[in-house]
Design an enzyme around this catalytic site. Structure first.
Site, PDB file in Angstrom:
ATOM      1  N   LEU A 105       8.986   8.078   9.446  1.00 36.84           N
ATOM      2  CA  LEU A 105       8.814   6.657   9.128  1.00 36.84           C
ATOM      3  C   LEU A 105       8.711   6.585   7.614  1.00 36.84           C
ATOM      4  O   LEU A 105       8.139   7.489   6.989  1.00 36.84           O
ATOM      5  CB  LEU A 105       7.530   6.115   9.773  1.00 36.84           C
ATOM      6  CG  LEU A 105       7.508   6.025  11.303  1.00 36.84           C
ATOM      7  CD1 LEU A 105       6.160   5.504  11.789  1.00 36.84           C
ATOM      8  CD2 LEU A 105       8.631   5.132  11.821  1.00 36.84           C
ATOM      9  N   ASP A 106       9.241   5.516   7.027  1.00 39.86           N
ATOM     10  CA  ASP A 106       9.130   5.357   5.581  1.00 39.86           C
ATOM     11  C   ASP A 106       7.658   5.303   5.178  1.00 39.86           C
ATOM     12  O   ASP A 106       6.791   4.982   6.002  1.00 39.86           O
ATOM     13  CB  ASP A 106       9.795   4.041   5.138  1.00 39.86           C
ATOM     14  CG  ASP A 106      11.295   4.043   5.397  1.00 39.86           C
ATOM     15  OD1 ASP A 106      11.877   5.129   5.501  1.00 39.86           O
ATOM     16  OD2 ASP A 106      11.861   2.939   5.507  1.00 39.86           O
ATOM     17  N   LYS A 107       7.420   5.562   3.897  1.00 39.26           N
ATOM     18  CA  LYS A 107       6.029   5.556   3.406  1.00 39.26           C
ATOM     19  C   LYS A 107       5.331   4.225   3.709  1.00 39.26           C
ATOM     20  O   LYS A 107       4.156   4.184   4.060  1.00 39.26           O
ATOM     21  CB  LYS A 107       6.067   5.827   1.895  1.00 39.26           C
ATOM     22  CG  LYS A 107       4.714   5.984   1.244  1.00 39.26           C
ATOM     23  CD  LYS A 107       4.904   6.417  -0.209  1.00 39.26           C
ATOM     24  CE  LYS A 107       3.657   6.143  -1.009  1.00 39.26           C
ATOM     25  NZ  LYS A 107       3.855   6.385  -2.449  1.00 39.26           N
TER      26      LYS A 107
END
Ligand code: URA
Length: 239
Positions: A105-107
């Site tokens: 998952l993106d930051k």
């Protein structure tokens, strides 16, 4: 029957490095079926043996499967020079060798993340061939249109990348600060996929949360940053 060396079993249950657990064995603190163990390389039948350390039973699990409600601001990696990783925020008693996040998952993305030490399982969960949908809730700058729904259904080509057909619907507007919310179901996990698919439609994702993978929903009792072990029943809903 699955058998494993005693020192390996203890190390995999996070009781110390192989060297450290050898010291515990030498000190007479480890028992196998009620007898003090003397050899670190003793073979343990994990289905039939009871192992204790300091009088406490050690449960052996070949693999573990952890559900995290990922907060924003941490990266889905095992190590990073700049940012805290999802492993850094796991409770220390859940840490064990070879754990990794199954998929990224993106930051700034929140929600359901699976952390495991089972590579074959992760591969199955992530492969588009397995047809396991990942479900996201996206707060958007603009409302979802019927054309967007059709475009997602047809698959989107954008920035030199092909995104496979996805299901898009309007979501619960009360959950979005902008008043526009979408639910997106995708099978792939390409870099920034949901954000890029909306960008292709002239929209922008303001906040993104993964709500489910396959039949496994994010446990709403988990606060952001919290983790729990999956039960075997939960695991089976996932695949
Ligand atoms: N799609 C994105 O754009 N970001 C994520 O973190 C997951 C899916």
């Amino acid at each position: 029957m699955k058998s494993i060396r005693l020192d390996k079993l203890l190390a995999s249950e996070n009781l110390g490095s192989r060297k450290e657990v050898a010291k515990l064995i030498k000190a007479g603190l480890v028992t196998v079926n009620g007898e003090v163990a003397v050899k670190a390389d003793m073979k343990i039948d994990t289905a039939a043996c009871t192992v204790t350390v300091n009088g406490e039973a050690v449960e052996y699990r070949e693999h573990v499967y952890i559900m995290m409600n990922k907060p924003a601001g941490v990266v889905s990696a095992t190590e990073d020079n700049r940012d805290a990783t999802v492993l850094d925020i796991l409770p220390p008693d859940m840490l064990r060798k070879n754990l990794f996040p199954a998929g990224r998952l993106d930051k700034d993305t929140t929600g359901l993340l699976i952390i495991t030490d089972d590579g074959a399982f992760a591969h199955r969960m992530l492969s588009p061939k397995s047809h396991i949908y990942k479900i996201y809730e996206a707060a958007l700058e603009k409302p979802v249109t019927d054309e967007d729904i059709k475009a997602f259904e047809a698959g989107i080509s954008f920035g030199g990348e092909e995104y496979a057909p996805a299901k898009l619907s309007a979501g619960d507007a009360s959950k979005s600060p902008s008043g526009y919310m979408a639910v997106v179901m995708i099978r792939e996990g390409k870099f920034h996929q949901v954000k890029r698919m909306f960008e292709a439609r002239g929209n922008r994702v303001l906040a993104l949360k993964r709500a489910a993978i396959g039949g496994l929903k994010l446990d709403e009792n988990l606060a952001q940053g919290e983790s729990k072990y999956l039960t075997s029943k939960e695991l089976s809903t996932l695949l």
